[in-house]
Design a protein around this motif. Structure first.
Motif, PDB file in Angstrom:
ATOM      1  N   LEU A 276      -0.296  -1.320 -12.908  1.00 11.92           N
ATOM      2  CA  LEU A 276       0.780  -1.945 -11.540  1.00 11.92           C
ATOM      3  C   LEU A 276      -0.896  -1.448 -10.430  1.00 11.92           C
ATOM      4  O   LEU A 276      -1.371  -0.748  -9.788  1.00 11.92           O
ATOM      5  N   GLU A 277      -1.365  -2.117  -9.024  1.00 14.44           N
ATOM      6  CA  GLU A 277      -2.091  -2.002  -8.243  1.00 14.44           C
ATOM      7  C   GLU A 277      -1.719  -3.040  -7.163  1.00 14.44           C
ATOM      8  O   GLU A 277      -1.424  -3.778  -6.682  1.00 14.44           O
ATOM      9  N   ILE A 278      -0.726  -1.343  -5.799  1.00 13.47           N
ATOM     10  CA  ILE A 278      -0.843  -2.180  -5.038  1.00 13.47           C
ATOM     11  C   ILE A 278      -2.061  -2.204  -3.749  1.00 13.47           C
ATOM     12  O   ILE A 278      -2.899  -0.614  -4.476  1.00 13.47           O
ATOM     13  N   ASP A 279      -2.190  -3.088  -3.131  1.00 17.16           N
ATOM     14  CA  ASP A 279      -3.534  -2.736  -1.957  1.00 17.16           C
ATOM     15  C   ASP A 279      -2.607  -2.812  -0.353  1.00 17.16           C
ATOM     16  O   ASP A 279      -2.535  -4.051  -0.649  1.00 17.16           O
ATOM     17  N   ARG A 280      -3.013  -2.278  -0.101  1.00 17.13           N
ATOM     18  CA  ARG A 280      -2.757  -1.814   1.429  1.00 17.13           C
ATOM     19  C   ARG A 280      -1.005  -3.083   1.596  1.00 17.13           C
ATOM     20  O   ARG A 280      -1.635  -4.102   2.150  1.00 17.13           O
ATOM     21  N   LEU A 281      -0.270  -2.297   1.720  1.00 11.97           N
ATOM     22  CA  LEU A 281       0.540  -2.907   1.539  1.00 11.97           C
ATOM     23  C   LEU A 281       1.543  -2.824   2.974  1.00 11.97           C
ATOM     24  O   LEU A 281       1.826  -1.331   3.272  1.00 11.97           O
ATOM     25  N   ASP A 282       1.458  -3.798   3.228  1.00 12.01           N
ATOM     26  CA  ASP A 282       3.025  -3.537   4.712  1.00 12.01           C
ATOM     27  C   ASP A 282       3.945  -4.331   4.361  1.00 12.01           C
ATOM     28  O   ASP A 282       4.279  -5.369   3.989  1.00 12.01           O
ATOM     29  N   VAL A 283       4.978  -3.634   4.545  1.00 10.89           N
ATOM     30  CA  VAL A 283       6.663  -4.185   4.522  1.00 10.89           C
ATOM     31  C   VAL A 283       7.361  -3.817   5.292  1.00 10.89           C
ATOM     32  O   VAL A 283       7.211  -2.580   6.129  1.00 10.89           O
ATOM     33  N   ALA A 284       8.354  -4.997   6.187  1.00 12.45           N
ATOM     34  CA  ALA A 284       8.729  -4.488   7.484  1.00 12.45           C
ATOM     35  C   ALA A 284      10.229  -4.221   6.615  1.00 12.45           C
ATOM     36  O   ALA A 284      10.814  -4.800   6.097  1.00 12.45           O
ATOM     37  N   SER A 285      10.721  -3.717   7.361  1.00  7.03           N
ATOM     38  CA  SER A 285      12.286  -3.104   7.408  1.00  7.03           C
ATOM     39  C   SER A 285      13.148  -4.051   8.054  1.00  7.03           C
ATOM     40  O   SER A 285      12.652  -5.389   8.255  1.00  7.03           O
ATOM     41  N   ASP A 286      14.754  -3.974   7.755  1.00  5.13           N
ATOM     42  CA  ASP A 286      15.585  -5.053   8.342  1.00  5.13           C
ATOM     43  C   ASP A 286      15.360  -5.671   9.690  1.00  5.13           C
ATOM     44  O   ASP A 286      15.100  -7.161  10.425  1.00  5.13           O
ATOM     45  N   HIS A 287      15.047  -4.536  10.837  1.00  2.36           N
ATOM     46  CA  HIS A 287      15.048  -4.890  12.181  1.00  2.36           C
ATOM     47  C   HIS A 287      13.199  -4.959  12.433  1.00  2.36           C
ATOM     48  O   HIS A 287      13.036  -4.863  13.823  1.00  2.36           O
ATOM     49  N   GLY A 288      12.161  -5.383  11.347  1.00  2.00           N
ATOM     50  CA  GLY A 288      11.349  -5.797  11.753  1.00  2.00           C
ATOM     51  C   GLY A 288      10.175  -4.753  12.248  1.00  2.00           C
ATOM     52  O   GLY A 288       9.030  -4.977  12.498  1.00  2.00           O
ATOM     53  N   ALA A 289      10.774  -3.189  12.313  1.00  3.04           N
ATOM     54  CA  ALA A 289       9.659  -1.957  12.433  1.00  3.04           C
ATOM     55  C   ALA A 289       8.826  -2.195  10.913  1.00  3.04           C
ATOM     56  O   ALA A 289       9.092  -3.007   9.524  1.00  3.04           O
ATOM     57  N   ARG A 290       7.566  -2.094  10.935  1.00  2.55           N
ATOM     58  CA  ARG A 290       7.092  -1.764   9.484  1.00  2.55           C
ATOM     59  C   ARG A 290       7.335  -0.543   9.003  1.00  2.55           C
ATOM     60  O   ARG A 290       7.058   0.867   9.392  1.00  2.55           O
ATOM     61  N   ALA A 291       7.813  -0.748   7.854  1.00  3.96           N
ATOM     62  CA  ALA A 291       8.629   0.940   6.769  1.00  3.96           C
ATOM     63  C   ALA A 291       7.175   1.168   6.195  1.00  3.96           C
ATOM     64  O   ALA A 291       6.998   2.419   5.462  1.00  3.96           O
ATOM     65  N   VAL A 292       6.222   0.566   5.724  1.00  6.55           N
ATOM     66  CA  VAL A 292       5.875   1.109   4.541  1.00  6.55           C
ATOM     67  C   VAL A 292       4.304   0.432   5.308  1.00  6.55           C
ATOM     68  O   VAL A 292       3.976  -0.680   5.899  1.00  6.55           O
ATOM     69  N   LYS A 293       3.369   1.007   5.466  1.00  2.07           N
ATOM     70  CA  LYS A 293       2.333   1.537   5.543  1.00  2.07           C
ATOM     71  C   LYS A 293       0.442   1.031   5.461  1.00  2.07           C
ATOM     72  O   LYS A 293       0.972   2.215   4.494  1.00  2.07           O
ATOM     73  N   GLU A 294       0.375  -0.071   4.770  1.00  3.39           N
ATOM     74  CA  GLU A 294      -0.867   0.297   3.949  1.00  3.39           C
ATOM     75  C   GLU A 294      -0.994   0.753   3.291  1.00  3.39           C
ATOM     76  O   GLU A 294      -2.584   1.352   2.458  1.00  3.39           O
TER      77      GLU A 294
END
Lengths: 519, 353
Positions: A276-294
């Protein structure tokens, strides 16, 4: 680090046993359909006691306290509060008699903010709410707490651990005389758990509070409780002072003759390619804030990568992105070198399975049967279809019978609707489904949350076995002991980033604790 | 466990039937207040719906579109969606069919023109409710509200088209599109005197039952309907499942519209919006969203509405009496939903007592 863990409170137990009982249950019986969940259960709760209630999954612990609280109506039996018989028809009545409970499942209104939820729980709700005053009172209360919760966020957006903290805060805000807690510490860091229990313990010593606590952690029982009751399959097998009991003896009382899975040792696995390779992943939370940052992770086969952290730092969103429940905003996820977007075909090809938190909410269909829920991964695979496009109910049932037996799901009825199962059994069912077959990449989030110690040992054994077989395991957990026991490498996640990463063997506990707190 | 399954089956028969009887009782009280003999009226209803070959034909011709519009609510219900847009999809389907039959395929061979009409109506109805599904899944807009509002849009659109650009100058007192021509009409099934639309409707109910209850596609839809999070965890494309299901739901209602045009009206006009779409919602709920149970339910409701004329003639009841009965049935059916799951505990407690 565990500076509070060693604090005992000697001499308290003897004093309690002679006191007038704060709460007494006599001959409680409860039956759900053909299942006798409680069978003539009687116990006393001494004034100012810190009373632990132990039992395996489905032993009836939650049902017992819910009957006391009036959440369920007991079929037979009486409840006495301060030696007076009480007709508790619903949790509001219980509240009036000075009983409060922190439930295992969440009782928050998801669309309302934490502040609104807390104020809502007051009875009676004042006709006019002075929000500023309420907020100040809560902030003052939170000062005393070992943790804090964001008062202005919507309850539905919180991760499981944060919700649990709000539930706790809610009860402390209401100041009951008898507080019942259903596994309150499973989502707290060890330090938080110790300081929370220490705080409750202090309140019981001044006889301001009586505590009945359901827990699976023997360490907490031994350190804090002064009396203990043990349930096994709906029957009370022990109730009395803790003095003289050992964890081994209590475990024996809980399980009877049931065998406990032995831990599997970590085998030496030759270094495998990156799976598994995760590369600079950005994920937003339900209210739009960046919950996972790079966030970047490289996970090899035959290794368990543990992610520690206080709940609400983006772990939930990361797991959702990997399990196909949420679409990442930026960055890439690659498995065995090819891009992964969470489709069913990819999951089958890469043999990816997932153990999410809150399995009833995230991994099950409550209205469908056990057999159908067990078939969620397999229903369209060869061997489970007829004429390619048709569901083979018989094959599903055969599979279900086998898995139910192997994972000891109780009651063992494939036709039963899933939402009639107890929390621990739902969890076993999800385990059975996700760990069956050749798993090569496993995403697990708090997989032992809410399980008794026999089931916990079983889950950990399974995770280690999968690793030894060469599977890659990403383990997100709030239980640091679990991570230290299982992981090959450990990382700390704080505000969406990995702020610490190390081989577990070389990990520095103090640094981990500091990183978890954001220092 | 041996008792559980029959109790569930028993419930799903017993409860709708009791609700239906309760509705008849309430309607009977209403009739008595009007000075009618309820039993005589009920007798006329049975006679008007099922008493003669003519009554049967009338009933079956009404039951066919009802089955199809009921599917429009019953299929999305498998996904946990409540779609009440059958009326709009039927109207859109009917107008499209009239356009295809009357304008584009006027000079073609009959079977080609009929096929073109049915396909045009089906596709248009499917796209109509498919849009509702798209709005629901990708924009989070409540499907019940949108489908209801889509009904008004569809009816207004039809009124505009049949009184404006597509109006047949020859249709004087009832504005219509140009007739599709008697050669291009959907004929009767031999020996029955009922048009082929009934066979299509029956077949579609059976196909939908099979697809949604027995195939892997139907299983996936039920997972997505029961818990979308779990469905995503299993890698199922929830959005695509929503679109496909909503498309076929709308397609069924659109087919009803094109059958109305191709077999009954001969052209699109205001008669299309005769309430089949709304009665279909009732049929779907009465059938507990089961595509197979839709068939007998549509027959009963078709019979009730077929008897309206007779009630008017022989009991001097207002035209709306039948609509009122439908409304009462809807209320009792919805109220009876709360009774499910209580039979088993009741049986248990009796056995122990």
């Amino acid at each position: 680090m565990n500076d509070l863990a060693g604090c005992g409170y000697p001499g308290h137990a003897a004093e309690v046993s002679h006191a007038r009982p704060a709460l007494e249950a006599i001959g409680l019986c409860k039956r759900f359909g053909p299942l006798q969940v409680l069978d003539e259960v009687s116990f006393k709760l001494g004034q100012g006691a810190f009373h632990a209630l132990l039992g395996g999954n489905g032993a009836g612990k939650s049902t017992l306290v819910k009957c006391v609280m009036g959440y369920h109506a007991a079929d037979r039996g009486t409840v006495l509060v301060e030696n007076r018989e009480c007709a508790i028809g619903n949790p509001r009545d219980a509240h009036r008699y000075g009983l409060g409970m922190v439930y295992q499942h969440f009782t928050l209104v998801p669309e309302m903010t934490v502040l609104e939820n807390l104020v809502l729980s007051r009875l009676p709700i004042p006709a006019m709410i002075r929000w500023r005053e309420e907020k100040q009172r809560l902030a003052a209360l939170m000062e005393e707490m070992p943790f804090s919760v964001p008062l202005d966020r919507k309850a539905g957006e919180l991760a499981a651990g944060e919700k649990q903290k709000v539930e706790l805060l809610k009860q402390l805000f209401l100041q009951p005389r008898i507080l019942i807690l259903d596994e309150p510490t499973s989502v707290l860091t060890p330090q938080e758990a110790d300081s929370l229990l220490g705080m409750l313990k202090k309140r019981t010593r001044s006889h301001r509070l009586t505590v009945l606590i359901i827990t699976h952690k023997f360490r907490e029982v031994m350190d804090f409780a002064d009396a203990v009751s043990v349930l096994r399959r709906g029957k009370l097998v022990y109730s009395g002072p803790l003095a003289g009991q050992t964890p081994a003896r209590l475990a024996e009382l809980m399980t009877g003759s049931e065998e406990i899975a032995r831990t599997v040792t970590r085998e030496k696995v030759e270094e495998k390619p990156v799976r598994l390779e995760i590369d600079r992943l950005d994920v937003a939370s339900d209210h739009g804030a960046r919950a996972v940052k790079e966030l970047s992770i490289r996970l090899r086969g035959g290794e368990i990568f543990g992610i520690a952290g206080v709940s609400g730092n983006g772990q939930q969103e990361l797991v959702q992105a990997l399990s196909g429940q949420r679409r990442p905003d930026r960055g890439a996820i690659r498995i065995d070198g090819s891009p992964y977007a969470g489709t069913r075909r990819e999951m089958a090809r890469f043999r990816l399975r997932c153990l999410p938190e809150e399995p009833l909410r995230n991994a099950c269909v409550p209205r469908m049967s056990l057999a159908e829920n067990l078939a969620l991964r397999t229903f369209d695979r060869p061997g489970f279809t007829r004429w390619r496009w048709f569901v083979d109910a018989k094959a599903q049932k055969t599979q279900a019978r086998e898995l139910i037996e192997r994972y000891r799901v109780h009651p063992p009825e494939p036709e039963r609707r899933l939402d009639t199962l107890s929390g621990g059994n739902v969890q076993r069912l999800v385990l059975a489904r996700e760990l069956s077959g050749q798993v090569e990449l496993l995403i697990a989030a708090n997989p032992c949350f809410g399980l008794d110690f026999a089931a916990t040992a079983e889950v950990r054994r399974q995770l280690m076995q999968a690793r030894n077989r060469g599977a890659a395991v990403l383990l997100v957990s709030e239980d640091l002991d679990e991570l230290l026991e299982l992981s090959d490498r450990i990382a700390v996640m704080f505000e969406g980033r990995l702020t610490y990463e190390s081989w577990t063997a070389e990990a520095d506990l103090d640094t981990i604790g500091l990183r978890m707190a954001g220092h | 466990m041996n008792v559980r399954v029959p109790a569930q089956v028993l419930e799903s028969l017993l409860i709708p039937v009791s609700a239906l009887l309760a509705a008849l009782l309430l309607f009977g009280i209403f009739l008595a207040c009007l000075g009618n003999d309820p039993l005589a009226v009920f007798h006329s209803m049975v006679r008007g719906g099922f008493g003669s070959a003519f009554a049967w034909r009338n009933t079956l011709e009404r039951a066919a579109p009802l089955m199809l519009t009921a599917l429009c609510t019953a299929l999305p219900a498998q996904l946990g969606l409540i779609v009440i847009g059958g009326e709009g999809a039927l109207v859109v389907g009917g107008v499209s069919a009239a356009l295809a039959g009357g304008l584009a395929f006027e000079d073609q061979t009959p079977w080609l023109a009929i096929a073109a009409m049915l396909i045009a109506g089906t596709a248009a109805g499917g796209a109509w409710i498919g849009l509702v599904g798209w709005l629901k899944h990708y924009r989070g807009i409540n499907e019940t509200i949108t489908s209801l509002l889509f009904n008004y849009i569809a009816i207004a659109l039809m009124n505009h088209l049949v009184t404006g650009p597509w109006r047949d100058p020859a249709s004087l007192n009832k504005p219509s599109t140009r007739p599709v021509g008697s050669a291009h009409m959907l004929g009767d099934m031999p020996g029955l005197g009922v048009h082929w639309g009934l066979a299509l409707a029956l077949a579609l109910c059976l196909v939908c039952y099979t697809v949604f209850r027995q195939t892997t596609f139907g299983f996936a839809v039920r997972i997505a309907g029961g818990n979308p999070r779990a469905a995503r965890l299993a890698g199922l494309p929830v959005g695509l499942l929503t679109l496909i299901t909503c498309f076929w739901a709308g397609a069924a209602a659109g087919l009803a519209g094109s059958i109305e045009v191709a077999a009954i009206q001969g052209a699109a006009n205001a008669s299309l919006a005769a309430g089949y779409g709304y009665a279909g919602i009732l049929a779907a709920f009465l059938a507990r969203q089961n595509p197979l149970a839709v068939i007998p339910v549509a027959l009963i409701l078709g019979g009730i509405s077929a008897s309206a004329g007779l009630l008017q003639r022989s009991h001097h009841l207002p035209d709306a009496a039948v609509l009122m009965l439908q409304g009462i049935i809807f209320i009792t059916i919805l109220s009876s939903e709360t009774c499910y799951g209580r039979l088993q505990p009741w049986l248990d407690s009796r056995r122990r007592a």
